[in-house]
Scaffold this motif. Structure first.
Motif, short mmCIF file in Angstrom:
data_model
loop_
_atom_site.label_atom_id
_atom_site.label_comp_id
_atom_site.label_asym_id
_atom_site.label_seq_id
_atom_site.Cartn_x
_atom_site.Cartn_y
_atom_site.Cartn_z
N ALA A 265 0.83 -1.21 0.00
CA ALA A 265 0.00 0.00 0.00
C ALA A 265 0.86 1.25 0.00
N THR A 266 2.00 1.19 0.68
CA THR A 266 2.91 2.33 0.76
C THR A 266 3.61 2.57 -0.57
N ALA A 267 4.08 1.50 -1.20
CA ALA A 267 4.83 1.62 -2.46
C ALA A 267 4.38 0.53 -3.43
N PRO A 268 3.22 0.71 -4.08
CA PRO A 268 2.67 -0.36 -4.92
C PRO A 268 3.52 -0.70 -6.14
N THR A 269 4.35 0.20 -6.60
CA THR A 269 5.16 -0.08 -7.79
C THR A 269 6.56 -0.56 -7.45
#
Length: 160
Positions: A36-40
């Motif tokens: 959720a914090t860094a989806p990519t």
């Protein structure tokens, strides 16, 4: 299912959850927060978290369907009526959905799975980073209160 996954519903989700946690080195809650914090940052983790969520959702639907079926069967005489058969079909559909999602999670976790190392997989991987919106496929509706073009008005009239 094979690979140590029994037919018991909780085992399917439980075993796959353990495999996910082992693969990414953190528990599911931590992994969900990281995605959720860094989806990519890690597309594999993002895909696994998405499909694990779909799997747990399917498991919940299956649990409810089984509970409804059991409650109905407990009130049935010797013959099963049509509504109860409908509940049985709902359970079958829920099992199919859960098992299909479990297969996707297993495929995502297996780096040697068929289709992950061929030319099509490489092409798909090149497309993955795209994060922009999808291309619009139909003409937008005009804003409310905008008069229709004259050609549209004429087409709607009856010919005399």
């Amino acid at each position: 299912m094979s690979d140590g996954i029994s037919d018991d519903a909780e085992d399917v989700v439980g075993v796959l959850t353990e495999r996910i946690e082992a693969r990414f080195g953190m528990d599911m809650d931590q992994l969900k927060v990281a995605v959720a914090t860094a989806p990519t940052a890690n597309p594999d983790a993002t895909d696994v978290v998405k499909w694990h969520g779909l799997l747990t959702e399917a498991q919940s639907v299956l649990d409810r369907a089984e509970d409804d079926l059991l409650a109905s069967l407990n009130t049935q005489p010797s013959e099963v009526d049509d509504p109860t058969m409908g509940l049985a079909h709902r359970v079958n559909a829920a099992v199919t959905a859960r098992d299909g999602r479990a297969l996707v999670v297993r495929w995502l976790l297996d780096p040697e799975a068929p289709g992950k190392k061929d030319l099509a997989a490489e092409r798909l991987a090149r497309l993955r980073p795209r994060t922009g919106p999808a291309v619009q496929t139909s003409a937008p509706y005009p804003p409310a209160g905008t008069p229709a073009p004259a050609s549209a008005w004429r087409a709607g009239r009856t010919v005399r």
